[in-house]
Scaffold this active site. Structure first.
Site, PDB file in Angstrom:
ATOM      1  N   ASP A  43       0.856  -1.215   0.076  1.00  0.00           N
ATOM      2  CA  ASP A  43       0.108   0.000  -0.122  1.00  0.00           C
ATOM      3  C   ASP A  43       0.883   1.445  -0.050  1.00  0.00           C
ATOM      4  O   ASP A  43       2.016   1.101   0.294  1.00  0.00           O
ATOM      5  CB  ASP A  43      -0.850   0.055   1.228  1.00  0.00           C
ATOM      6  CG  ASP A  43      -0.229  -0.093   2.594  1.00  0.00           C
ATOM      7  OD1 ASP A  43       0.454   1.073   2.986  1.00  0.00           O
ATOM      8  OD2 ASP A  43       0.167  -1.225   2.872  1.00  0.00           O
TER       9      ASP A  43
ATOM     10  N   ASP B  54       0.754   3.391   2.455  1.00  0.00           N
ATOM     11  CA  ASP B  54       0.387   4.075   3.807  1.00  0.00           C
ATOM     12  C   ASP B  54      -0.688   5.121   3.727  1.00  0.00           C
ATOM     13  O   ASP B  54      -1.469   4.939   2.951  1.00  0.00           O
ATOM     14  CB  ASP B  54       1.718   4.687   4.458  1.00  0.00           C
ATOM     15  CG  ASP B  54       1.664   4.755   5.675  1.00  0.00           C
ATOM     16  OD1 ASP B  54       1.636   3.719   6.432  1.00  0.00           O
ATOM     17  OD2 ASP B  54       2.308   5.599   6.417  1.00  0.00           O
TER      18      ASP B  54
END
Length: 290
Positions: free
Chosen positions: A210, A212
């Site tokens: 991802d 973040d």
């Protein structure tokens, strides 16, 4: 007891090694208790490998609960000299996208509730840790990942390790970016520090799940998003490991890194005053220096 010179520590999503044969499960007791799970020793592409799921099978242990000292000690006791850590991370850089892989070369410690050393009770050791990852193993890992051709892998970068188990706030994520961090995770420390004290060659294959929470155009990180992307990365990690194991030298005296001699000048305590019980406790790590 079976032996292996190569160890693999599997992170989130990697709880068993595909393609391993001649499997034997070994329960190891250490001075620091039991490791995260039994260690599976078998052959991967004909090469003996010891595999340990960091969080335990079924993902039972949070990052702070991982018995890292027991994990590293157990691998060392089984003859392991090389450790490949597979870890899920978030990206703090636009060009490092979800499902990319990173072989980091630096660490930044933001943990606060973890024991960072084996040594205590009358034995003081200060290891050099300026270069926290083994350059030899990192180079082999990077070259092998690039051989796949259909996987994006990034050379180097700084991994900031946070305590967890919660993900970062947006303010924290933005601060880490401003400090020059590249990826963020929860498990590289104290694992890398303890591997250095155990004189193991240690490198990380970081699997990006991802962006973040700093990335405005992306949804905030969620467990669902992490798991979805992680499952895609685990397959590639398995492919890399199958290719890598046959390239790792059997004899570390032929490589240029100093990992196997990390304690040579690091034991500060006068040998004459080290208590006998402490000598015995740490014999696995320090016997050749006493």
């Amino acid at each position: 007891m079976p032996q292996a010179t190569i160890g693999v520590i599997g992170g989130s999503g990697l709880y068993r090694m595909e393609g391993m044969t001649d499997l034997e499960e070994v329960a190891v007791e250490t001075p620091f208790g039991a490791p995260s799970d039994v260690i599976t020793i078998g052959k991967l592409e004909g090469v003996p490998v010891a595999f340990l799921p960091r969080h335990g099978r079924g993902h039972r242990l949070s990052p702070t609960e991982i018995p890292v000292r027991a994990n590293i000690w157990a691998l060392k006791s089984l003859g392991v000299q090389w450790v490949i850590s597979v870890s899920a991370v978030g990206s703090l850089r636009e060009h490092i996208a979800p499902r990319d892989l990173v072989v980091p070369d630096q660490l930044f410690d933001r943990t606060k509730s973890r024991v960072n050393s084996f040594f205590e009770g009358g034995l003081v050791v200060h290891c050099t840790f300026a270069e926290p990852f083994c350059p030899t193993l990192s180079r082999l890992l990077l070259e092998t990942a690039r051989e796949l051709g259909d996987v994006r892998v990034h050379e180097g970068g700084t991994y900031v390790c946070i305590e967890g188990p919660l993900f970062s706030t947006k303010a924290e994520s933005l601060a880490y970016r401003s400090w020059g961090m590249d990826i963020i995770g929860m498990t590289a420390l104290p694992e890398a520090k303890l591997a250095r004290e155990a004189e193991l060659c240690y490198a990380t294959l970081a699997c990006v799940t991802d962006y973040d929470c700093w990335h405005e155009s992306e949804e905030s990180v969620s467990v669902e998003l992490v798991v979805q992307n992680l499952n895609a990365n685990v397959t590639n990690a398995q492919r890399i490991l199958r290719r890598l194991v046959s390239k790792i030298p059997a004899d570390r005296s032929t490589v240029s890194c100093d990992c196997s001699q990390a304690l040579a000048s690091a034991i500060i305590t006068d040998r004459a005053v080290i208590p006998e019980a402490v000598r015995e406790k740490y014999r696995l790590l320090i016997e050749k220096y006493l």
